[in-house]
Design a protein around this motif. Structure first.
Motif, PDB file in Angstrom:
ATOM      1  N   GLY A  74      38.025 -19.655 -43.374  1.00  0.00           N
ATOM      2  CA  GLY A  74      39.026 -18.277 -43.502  1.00  0.00           C
ATOM      3  C   GLY A  74      38.415 -17.390 -42.531  1.00  0.00           C
ATOM      4  N   ALA A  75      37.397 -17.323 -42.173  1.00  0.00           N
ATOM      5  CA  ALA A  75      36.544 -16.186 -40.829  1.00  0.00           C
ATOM      6  C   ALA A  75      37.330 -17.512 -39.978  1.00  0.00           C
ATOM      7  N   VAL A  76      36.965 -18.347 -39.552  1.00  0.00           N
ATOM      8  CA  VAL A  76      37.244 -19.318 -38.627  1.00  0.00           C
ATOM      9  C   VAL A  76      38.169 -19.017 -38.026  1.00  0.00           C
ATOM     10  N   ILE A  77      39.323 -19.111 -39.358  1.00  0.00           N
ATOM     11  CA  ILE A  77      40.497 -19.060 -39.160  1.00  0.00           C
ATOM     12  C   ILE A  77      41.445 -17.884 -38.063  1.00  0.00           C
ATOM     13  N   ILE A  78      40.812 -16.951 -38.943  1.00  0.00           N
ATOM     14  CA  ILE A  78      40.584 -15.601 -38.157  1.00  0.00           C
ATOM     15  C   ILE A  78      40.684 -15.425 -37.227  1.00  0.00           C
ATOM     16  N   GLN A 123      44.548 -10.463 -47.115  1.00  0.00           N
ATOM     17  CA  GLN A 123      45.474 -10.482 -48.344  1.00  0.00           C
ATOM     18  C   GLN A 123      46.169 -11.772 -48.774  1.00  0.00           C
ATOM     19  N   LEU A 124      47.062 -12.784 -47.489  1.00  0.00           N
ATOM     20  CA  LEU A 124      47.909 -13.588 -48.153  1.00  0.00           C
ATOM     21  C   LEU A 124      46.887 -14.457 -48.491  1.00  0.00           C
ATOM     22  N   ALA A 143      45.726 -18.645 -51.219  1.00  0.00           N
ATOM     23  CA  ALA A 143      44.199 -19.194 -50.914  1.00  0.00           C
ATOM     24  C   ALA A 143      43.364 -18.707 -51.094  1.00  0.00           C
ATOM     25  N   PRO A 144      42.711 -18.213 -52.375  1.00  0.00           N
ATOM     26  CA  PRO A 144      41.929 -17.256 -52.954  1.00  0.00           C
ATOM     27  C   PRO A 144      40.767 -17.882 -52.797  1.00  0.00           C
ATOM     28  N   THR A 153      35.506 -11.364 -48.101  1.00  0.00           N
ATOM     29  CA  THR A 153      35.720 -10.240 -49.093  1.00  0.00           C
ATOM     30  C   THR A 153      34.005  -9.760 -48.922  1.00  0.00           C
ATOM     31  N   GLY A 154      33.497  -9.196 -49.578  1.00  0.00           N
ATOM     32  CA  GLY A 154      32.098  -8.081 -49.154  1.00  0.00           C
ATOM     33  C   GLY A 154      31.285  -8.553 -47.930  1.00  0.00           C
TER      34      GLY A 154
END
Length: 532
Positions: A185-189, A229-230, A235-236, A241-242
Motif C-alpha cells: 500500500g505504501a509503495v503504491i501511494i 481510505q479507498l 482492499a483492506p 494504519t498505525g
C-alpha cells in the motif's frame, strides 16, 4: 532592536506566491517537527508526554517569531535534526524536560548577546564549495532517509537525519530492510506521489491557472489520504494504519491543550550542567543557522544577502520564546528553506504563514493530519532532496577543478558518514589546504636579469607576506647557487611578517656569506636577531 523594512515592498504584495509556498513548507515541516521531537526526547527515565509537541512548538515559533524578526527573505527556521544528539544528551543529564527548555531559553539569550557583539560575521568565512557540499549532502541524506518510508518501512522517525542509529542499524541497512519488508500500500501511494510531483514540475502544468496557486505537495497529501481510505473500503490488506501514518496525539480537552505548553524550571539555574548545555546549544545552533543562511542566500534566485548579526538576534529571541513555552531549540533549516525557495516564495510571509498553519492545524484538525500516509510525506521530502543534490551540481563542481571539487566531495562524504558539523569541518580543512598551497606558491616572483656579463637573480615579494610564506622563502634562499648576485625586492609589500624578516636576516648574516652570495635588499626592514 529589530527593524522590518516595509517601505520598499510590503511582504503582502507577493501573497499569491507566498501562500502556496507556505503550504509546501508546512507539509515538509510537519513530519520533521514531529520526527525531531520523537528522536530527541525518547529518553529513558524522562516523562515523554510534555515532549511530544515540543517540535511543533519550535516549528511555529521558528516560523512566526524568527520569520518576522529575521532579515532572511526566504529562510525558514524550526527544530533541527542536527541538534537531536545534544538534546537527547541534555535530557539524560538534566533528568527533566523543564531543565532542557531552561537551557534552550539561556541558549537564546547567549545568541542574542552574540548578535549584539556582531559575531554573525563568522558565517561569511565558509567557502562556497563547502556550502554546496553541505547542501548536496543534506539532499542525499533526505533521499536515503525517505526511501524506506516510501516503501512502507517506518521504523525510524522522519526527522531523524543521523546515518547511524543507536540500535546498531544505519540508513543503508534500513534501505535493505525496507526492500525485504516493504508494504505494498505504501509503495503504491509513494510511487503515485512521486509521479504527481514530477508532473507538477513540467512546464505545461505551470501554465494552468489552478496549479499556479495550489502546489503539487497539497495534491500529493490529499491523494494519499483518499487512496488509503479507498484501500480500507475495497482492499483492506493494502490499507496503511498505525506507524505508517502521521501519529499526532490529540488533545481532547482545553486542559490537555494547555498541558502542551510547558515552562522552564528556573530552580535549576544553580545546576552548572544547565549552562554547559546552553552554551553547547548556542554554539552549535548558531553555526547551523549561519551555514543555512549562507546556503539559502546561494539558492535564492534574487541572491539576497542576509544580515548575519540580525539573524543571530532573531534566532536568540526565537529560542528564548521556544524555551519559555516548552519548545525544542531552533535554527534556520536548509530543508525547509530550500522547499520554500523551490515552491516560488518571494518574501518572509511564506515562513510566517507556515508557522500559523502549523499551530492551527495541530490544535484544530489533528484527526485529519493523522490520516496522512508517511509515504506521501516521504515522496515530498525525497523531491526536496533531489533538488538539493542534482547531478548537474556535481558536474558543475567537477568542471571548476580540484580546488573546488575536492572540498565539495569531502564535505559530502564526511556528512554522510558522520554528521553535518564534522562534514563541514572536514571540508574546511581541505579548502584551507588549497589556500595554504596557493599561498605557498604565490608569495614571490623570481626572474633572472642580465646585468653586463653577470646574471642577477631578482626575487620580488608579494603584497602580503605572512608566516605561512616563511617555508617557501627559506627554501628558495637555501637553493640559491653559490657565488651568485641576488636582489630581494620588497617594494610591492604592504606588510612583511617578522618571522620572514628574521629568516631573511639569518640568511644575510650566515648562509649568504658561506655561499659567497652577494645579497642586496630593497624596502625590506633589517631586524635584530635574538639569541645570536
Amino acid at each position: 532592536m529589530f527593524k522590518i523594512n516595509m517601505k520598499k515592498k510590503s511582504i503582502f504584495s507577493t501573497w499569491k506566491n507566498d501562500l502556496p509556498a507556505s503550504l509546501v513548507v508546512y507539509l515538509v515541516a510537519l513530519p520533521l517537527c514531529l520526527g525531531v521531537a520523537f528522536a530527541s526526547t525518547d529518553v529513558d527515565g524522562v516523562d515523554g508526554m510534555p515532549n511530544i509537541f515540543s517540535g511543533i512548538i519550535a516549528g511555529f515559533v521558528g516560523g512566526i517569531v524568527v520569520g518576522a524578526l529575521s532579515g532572511s527573505r526566504l529562510g525558514v527556521s524550526g527544530p533541527a535534526a542536527g541538534l537531536i544528539t545534544i538534546v537527547a544528551g541534555a535530557l539524560a543529564t538534566l533528568g527533566s524536560f523543564e531543565g532542557l527548555i531552561l537551557a534552550v531559553f539561556l541558549s537564546g539569550l547567549i545568541q542574542l548577546i552574540a548578535g549584539y557583539l556582531k559575531l554573525g560575521v563568522i558565517g561569511h568565512y565558509f567557502p562556497s564549495s563547502v556550502i554546496k557540499g553541505m547542501l548536496a549532502a543534506i539532499g542525499l541524506t533526505l533521499i536515503l532517509k525517505e526511501i524506506p518510508h516510501i516503501l512502507g518501512y517506518d521504523k525510524e522517525p522522519m526527522g531523524d537525519m543521523d546515518i547511524n542509529h543507536a540500535d546498531g542499524h544505519n540508513t543503508f541497512s534500513d534501505i535493505l530492510y525496507a526492500y525485504e519488508h516493504f508494504t505494498m500500500g505504501a509503495v503504491i501511494i509513494g510511487i503515485l506521489s512521486l509521479g504527481i510531483l514530477i508532473l507538477f514540475e513540467r512546464p505545461f502544468m505551470k501554465r494552468i491557472a489552478l496549479f499556479k496557486y495550489l502546489p503539487g505537495a497539497l495534491f500529493v497529501v490529499v491523494t494519499g489520504i483518499v487512496i488509503n481510505q479507498l484501500f480500507g473500503w475495497y482492499a483492506p490488506e493494502l490499507q496503511l494504519t498505525g506507524e505508517h501514518l502521521v501519529l499526532l496525539p490529540i488533545a481532547k480537552s482545553f486542559d490537555e491543550v494547555i498541558h502542551i505548553f510547558n515552562t522552564p524550571d528556573f530552580s535549576l539555574l544553580s545546576n552548572p550542567n544547565v549552562y554547559i548545555i546552553a552554551f553547547t546549544l548556542a554554539i552549535v545552533g548558531s553555526l547551523e543557522s549561519l551555514l543555512s543562511v549562507e546556503a539559502t542566500d546561494k539558492l535564492d534566485p534574487m541572491k539576497n544577502v542576509t544580515p548575519t548579526n540580525r539573524e543571530l538576534k532573531a534566532q536568540g529571541v526565537g529560542n528564548m520564546v521556544s524555551g519559555l513555552i516548552g519548545g525544542l531549540p531552533i535554527t534556520q533549516v536548509i530543508v525547509r528553506s530550500s522547499a520554500n525557495i523551490n515552491s516560488g516564495a518571494k518574501s518572509k510571509l511564506s515562513a510566517i504563514t507556515h508557522g500559523v498553519i502549523l499551530i492551527i492545524s495541530v490544535l484544530l484538525i489533528p484527526g485529519v493530519l493523522n490520516m496522512i500516509p508517511l509515504a506521501s510525506l516521504g515522496a515530498i521530502l525525497l523531491m526536496v532532496g533531489y533538488k538539493l543534490a542534482k547531478v548537474s551540481l556535481f558536474k558543475s563542481m567537477y568542471k571548476l577543478g580540484w580546488e573546488q571539487f575536492l572540498p565539495f566531495i569531502v564535505t559530502i562524504g564526511v556528512v554522510l558518514a558522520t554528521d553535518l558539523l564534522k562534514g563541514i569541518g572536514a571540508g574546511m580543512i581541505v579548502a584551507i589546504f588549497f589556500i595554504l598551497r596557493k599561498n605557498y606558491k604565490n608569495d614571490y616572483n623570481r626572474k633572472v636579469i642580465q646585468e653586463g656579463e653577470k646574471e642577477v637573480i631578482h626575487i620580488s615579494l608579494s603584497e602580503e607576506v605572512t608566516f605561512l610564506n616563511k617555508g617557501s622563502i627559506i627554501q628558495t634562499l637555501d637553493n640559491l647557487p653559490e657565488n651568485s648576485k641576488v636582489v630581494l625586492d620588497g617594494s610591492k609589500c604592504q606588510d612583511i611578517n617578522y618571522d620572514v624578516l628574521e629568516a631573511i636576516e639569518e640568511f644575510r648574516q650566515f648562509n649568504a656569506i658561506q655561499k659567497n652570495i652577494e645579497l642586496s635588499t630593497i624596502n625590506i626592514p633589517v631586524v635584530k636577531l635574538t639569541g645570536h
